[in-house]
Design a protein around this motif. Structure first.
Motif, PDB file in Angstrom:
ATOM      1  N   THR A 207       0.817  -1.214   0.000  1.00 52.23           N
ATOM      2  CA  THR A 207       0.000   0.000   0.000  1.00 52.23           C
ATOM      3  C   THR A 207       0.851   1.264   0.000  1.00 52.23           C
ATOM      4  OG1 THR A 207      -0.191   0.156   2.425  1.00 52.23           O
ATOM      5  CG2 THR A 207      -1.845  -1.163   1.262  1.00 52.23           C
ATOM      6  N   LYS A 208       2.125   1.134   0.428  1.00 49.03           N
ATOM      7  CA  LYS A 208       3.031   2.276   0.434  1.00 49.03           C
ATOM      8  C   LYS A 208       3.856   2.355  -0.847  1.00 49.03           C
ATOM      9  CE  LYS A 208       1.849   3.761   4.460  1.00 49.03           C
ATOM     10  NZ  LYS A 208       1.121   5.035   4.594  1.00 49.03           N
ATOM     11  N   GLY A 209       3.599   1.442  -1.776  1.00 47.04           N
ATOM     12  CA  GLY A 209       4.320   1.458  -3.038  1.00 47.04           C
ATOM     13  C   GLY A 209       5.718   0.876  -2.953  1.00 47.04           C
ATOM     14  N   ARG A 210       6.052   0.227  -1.845  1.00 50.25           N
ATOM     15  CA  ARG A 210       7.391  -0.365  -1.675  1.00 50.25           C
ATOM     16  C   ARG A 210       7.348  -1.824  -2.141  1.00 50.25           C
ATOM     17  NH1 ARG A 210       8.500   1.720   4.419  1.00 50.25           N
ATOM     18  NH2 ARG A 210      10.210   0.194   4.284  1.00 50.25           N
ATOM     19  N   ILE A 211       7.139  -1.982  -3.425  1.00 47.77           N
ATOM     20  CA  ILE A 211       6.849  -3.292  -4.002  1.00 47.77           C
ATOM     21  C   ILE A 211       8.060  -4.231  -3.910  1.00 47.77           C
ATOM     22  CG2 ILE A 211       6.053  -4.524  -6.042  1.00 47.77           C
ATOM     23  CD1 ILE A 211       3.988  -2.673  -4.736  1.00 47.77           C
ATOM     24  N   ASP A 212       9.269  -3.709  -4.148  1.00 50.96           N
ATOM     25  CA  ASP A 212      10.454  -4.568  -4.119  1.00 50.96           C
ATOM     26  C   ASP A 212      10.626  -5.228  -2.750  1.00 50.96           C
ATOM     27  OD1 ASP A 212      10.979  -3.930  -6.718  1.00 50.96           O
ATOM     28  OD2 ASP A 212      12.506  -2.405  -6.272  1.00 50.96           O
ATOM     29  N   GLU A 213      10.428  -4.467  -1.681  1.00 47.90           N
ATOM     30  CA  GLU A 213      10.555  -5.024  -0.324  1.00 47.90           C
ATOM     31  C   GLU A 213       9.469  -6.061  -0.068  1.00 47.90           C
ATOM     32  OE1 GLU A 213      11.422  -1.894   2.794  1.00 47.90           O
ATOM     33  OE2 GLU A 213      11.079  -0.608   1.042  1.00 47.90           O
ATOM     34  N   ALA A 214       8.241  -5.743  -0.505  1.00 50.24           N
ATOM     35  CA  ALA A 214       7.139  -6.686  -0.324  1.00 50.24           C
ATOM     36  C   ALA A 214       7.390  -7.969  -1.106  1.00 50.24           C
ATOM     37  CB  ALA A 214       5.828  -6.042  -0.768  1.00 50.24           C
ATOM     38  N   GLU A 215       7.944  -7.833  -2.330  1.00 54.95           N
ATOM     39  CA  GLU A 215       8.242  -8.989  -3.184  1.00 54.95           C
ATOM     40  C   GLU A 215       9.202  -9.950  -2.500  1.00 54.95           C
ATOM     41  OE1 GLU A 215       7.562 -10.124  -6.213  1.00 54.95           O
ATOM     42  OE2 GLU A 215       6.375  -8.550  -7.185  1.00 54.95           O
ATOM     43  N   LYS A 216      10.239  -9.424  -1.863  1.00 53.04           N
ATOM     44  CA  LYS A 216      11.238 -10.277  -1.211  1.00 53.04           C
ATOM     45  C   LYS A 216      10.600 -11.133  -0.119  1.00 53.04           C
ATOM     46  CE  LYS A 216      15.205  -7.214  -2.035  1.00 53.04           C
ATOM     47  NZ  LYS A 216      16.241  -6.360  -1.396  1.00 53.04           N
ATOM     48  N   ILE A 217       9.720 -10.527   0.659  1.00 56.97           N
ATOM     49  CA  ILE A 217       9.086 -11.265   1.753  1.00 56.97           C
ATOM     50  C   ILE A 217       8.125 -12.320   1.211  1.00 56.97           C
ATOM     51  CG2 ILE A 217       7.559 -11.041   3.764  1.00 56.97           C
ATOM     52  CD1 ILE A 217       8.686  -8.182   4.101  1.00 56.97           C
ATOM     53  N   VAL A 218       7.299 -11.942   0.226  1.00 51.07           N
ATOM     54  CA  VAL A 218       6.328 -12.887  -0.317  1.00 51.07           C
ATOM     55  C   VAL A 218       7.022 -13.992  -1.110  1.00 51.07           C
ATOM     56  CG1 VAL A 218       4.326 -13.144  -1.823  1.00 51.07           C
ATOM     57  CG2 VAL A 218       4.501 -11.168  -0.327  1.00 51.07           C
ATOM     58  N   ASN A 219       8.107 -13.647  -1.820  1.00 52.13           N
ATOM     59  CA  ASN A 219       8.872 -14.690  -2.523  1.00 52.13           C
ATOM     60  C   ASN A 219       9.365 -15.742  -1.545  1.00 52.13           C
ATOM     61  OD1 ASN A 219       8.572 -13.500  -5.018  1.00 52.13           O
ATOM     62  ND2 ASN A 219      10.553 -12.450  -4.982  1.00 52.13           N
TER      63      ASN A 219
END
Length: 448
Positions: A207-219
Motif C-alpha cells: 500500500t506504500k508502493g514499496r513493491i520490491d521489499e514486499a516482493e522479497k518477503i512474499v517470494n
C-alpha cells in the motif's frame, strides 16, 4: 498480480508457525501485566496504606489511561513508519515501566510508571496479533491463526495466578507483589531481540508502493510453501489501493461510517464487561469476605478458564454458520448474565463455578472481536483505524475501572455487576444491529 492476491492463495506453512510464535511472545507479557493488576491490589493497598479503591485506580485504571494514549500513538506509527517499527519500540517502553514500578517510593510515582507501562503494552495486542495476523494470513485461516496466537498467550493468567499464590503471601528480600512486576519486566527484555526477526507486513509495504521489499518477503513465503506443500494455485485477483498518507476522515466516509460508529460504541463499553471481571475478580472475592489465601486459590482456578476458552475458540472462530459478528454479540450477552450471577454468588462453589464460566465465555468473545475489529478496515488505514477504536477500549477501561471499584465498595458486587450487565446488553444490540458479517471473507473484499 498483487501481493495481497499472492498471500491469499498460500497454505499454512512453517513460516506462519514461526511468525505466530514470535508474535505470541509479546502478547503473553501483555496479558501477564493485565492480570497482575488484580492480584497486587490488596498488597499495594497495605504497602502504601491507601484504600483498596485507590489502589485499583493507581495500579489498574491509570495503566489503561496510558494504554489509551499508547494505542493511538503506536498504531499511527504502525501505519506511517511500519508495523515492525511500532512493535519494537513499544516493548522497550513496557519493559522500563515494569522494571521500575516495584521500586516506587509512593503511590503517585507508581501511578506514573503504570501509565508509562501502559503506553508500551497498550498497542501490543492490536499491532502484534490483530493487525499482523490479519495481514500475513489468508482469509480462510486468519481467524484460526489469531485464536491460536491468543491461546498460546493465554497461558499468562495461569502463570500469573501460580506466581501470585507462591509469592504474594511471602517476602523474599522484596515483597511478593514487587517480584511479580520484576519477573514481567525481565521477561519482556528477553523477547525484545526476537522482535527483530519479525518481517514487515508485505500488505502494508504494497500500500506504500514499496513493491520490491514486499516482493522479497512474499517470494520467501512462496518458496517455503512450494518446498513444503508442492504446487501453488494461481494468485487471487485482489484490488489494492495504494496510499502514502493515512486519511483519518475516511473513517467517517459513507463506506465506513456505520462500522466506525458500531466499533466505537462497542469498544468503549465492552471493556466494562470484560475487565469488570478480569481485573477485579480477586478484589470482588476479597470484598465478599474470602481470605487472601482463598482469594488467590479461587482466582487460580477461575483464570484457567481463559486458556480453555481461547483453545475452544480455535474451532469456531472461522465458522460461517456462527459468524464472528454473532460470536461477539451473543457471547457478550451471555457474559453479562453470568457476570450478574457471579455478583450474587456467596459460596465458594458458586463463585468458582460462575467465575469459571465467565472466563470460558470471555475468550470466545475476545478472540472473535480482536479479529473482527482488525478486518473491517482496508490495509492502508487498518492500523490507525483499528488503533483509534481499540484505544477507546483502553479509555473505557480507565473510566470503568475508576467507577466500578467505587460501586463495588459502596454498593456491593451484585450492584456493580448489574451495571456491567446493562453494558453487555447495549453492546449486544450495537453489534447485532450495525455489524457486518465477516467470517472467511477475503480481506480486501471485506474491508474495501
Amino acid at each position: 498480480m498483487t501481493i495481497a492476491g499472492r498471500i491469499e492463495r498460500l497454505p499454512w506453512t512453517s513460516f506462519h508457525t514461526k511468525l505466530l510464535a514470535l508474535l505470541s511472545l509479546g502478547e503473553f507479557f501483555e496479558l501477564y501485566d493485565l492480570f497482575v493488576g488484580g492480584f497486587v491490589v490488596q498488597p499495594i493497598s497495605s504497602f502504601y496504606k491507601i484504600p483498596s479503591a485507590e489502589a485499583i485506580y493507581y495500579t489498574i485504571a491509570i495503566f489503561f489511561l496510558g494504554a489509551f494514549v499508547g494505542a493511538i500513538i503506536f498504531t499511527y506509527i504502525g501505519d506511517v513508519m511500519g508495523r515492525r517499527t511500532a512493535l519494537i519500540l513499544n516493548m522497550f517502553i513496557a519493559s522500563v515501566g515494569l522494571l521500575l514500578t516495584p521500586f516506587s517510593p509512593n503511590i503517585y510515582l507508581l501511578g506514573l510508571l503504570r501509565f508509562i507501562t501502559g503506553l508500551g503494552v497498550g498497542p501490543e495486542a492490536l499491532i502484534v496479533l490483530d493487525v499482523m495476523i490479519t495481514e500475513f494470513f489468508p482469509s480462510r485461516i486468519r481467524g484460526r491463526a489469531l485464536a491460536i496466537g491468543y491461546t498460546a498467550s493465554w497461558t499468562a493468567p495461569i502463570v500469573v495466578a501460580i506466581l501470585a499464590y507462591l509469592l504474594i503471601p511471602h517476602s523474599y528480600i522484596l515483597q511478593g507483589w514487587q517480584w511479580l512486576y520484576i519477573i514481567g519486566g525481565l521477561g519482556i527484555l528477553t523477547i525484545i531481540p526476537f522482535r527483530f526477526l519479525i518481517p514487515e507486513s508485505p500488505r502494508w509495504l504494497e500500500t506504500k508502493g514499496r513493491i520490491d521489499e514486499a516482493e522479497k518477503i512474499v517470494n520467501m513465503m512462496e518458496e517455503v510453501a512450494i518446498r513444503e506443500k508442492g504446487h501453488l494455485s494461481e494468485p487471487l485477483q485482489v484490488e489494492v489501493v495504494t496510499s502514502q498518507k493515512v486519511k483519518i476522515s475516511e473513517l467517517f466516509s459513507p463506506l465506513y461510517r456505520k462500522r466506525t460508529i458500531m466499533l466505537w460504541i462497542f469498544e468503549f463499553l465492552q471493556t466494562g464487561v470484560y475487565y469488570g471481571f478480569a481485573s477485579l475478580a480477586p478484589s470482588v472475592l476479597y470484598a465478599k469476605g474470602f481470605s487472601l489465601v482463598h482469594t488467590l486459590e479461587y482466582s487460580m482456578l477461575i483464570y484457567t478458564s481463559y486458556f480453555i476458552s481461547s483453545l475452544a475458540s480455535i474451532f469456531i472462530i472461522d465458522s460461517q454458520k456462527f459468524d464472528r459478528k454473532w460470536q461477539v454479540s451473543i457471547v457478550m450477552l451471555l457474559m453479562g448474565i453470568v457476570g450478574l450471577a457471579f455478583g450474587f454468588s456467596t459460596t465458594a462453589l458458586e463463585v468458582v463455578t460462575t467465575g469459571f464460566l465467565f472466563g470460558f465465555l470471555s475468550n470466545i468473545f475476545s478472540n472473535a472481536f480482536h479479529q473482527y475489529g482488525a478486518e473491517l478496515y482496508p490495509t492502508r488505514i487498518r492500523s490507525f483505524a483499528d488503533g483509534v477504536q481499540y484505544s477507546l477500549s483502553r479509555l473505557g477501561n480507565y473510566i470503568w475501572l475508576s467507577i466500578l471499584p467505587l460501586l463495588l465498595y459502596s454498593k456491593g458486587p451484585a450492584f456493580m455487576y448489574a451495571v456491567v450487565f446493562v453494558m453487555a446488553l447495549i453492546v449486544t444490540l450495537d453489534v447485532g444491529i450495525l455489524g457486518p458479517k465477516a467470517s472467511q471473507i477475503e480481506l480486501e473484499q471485506l474491508s474495501k
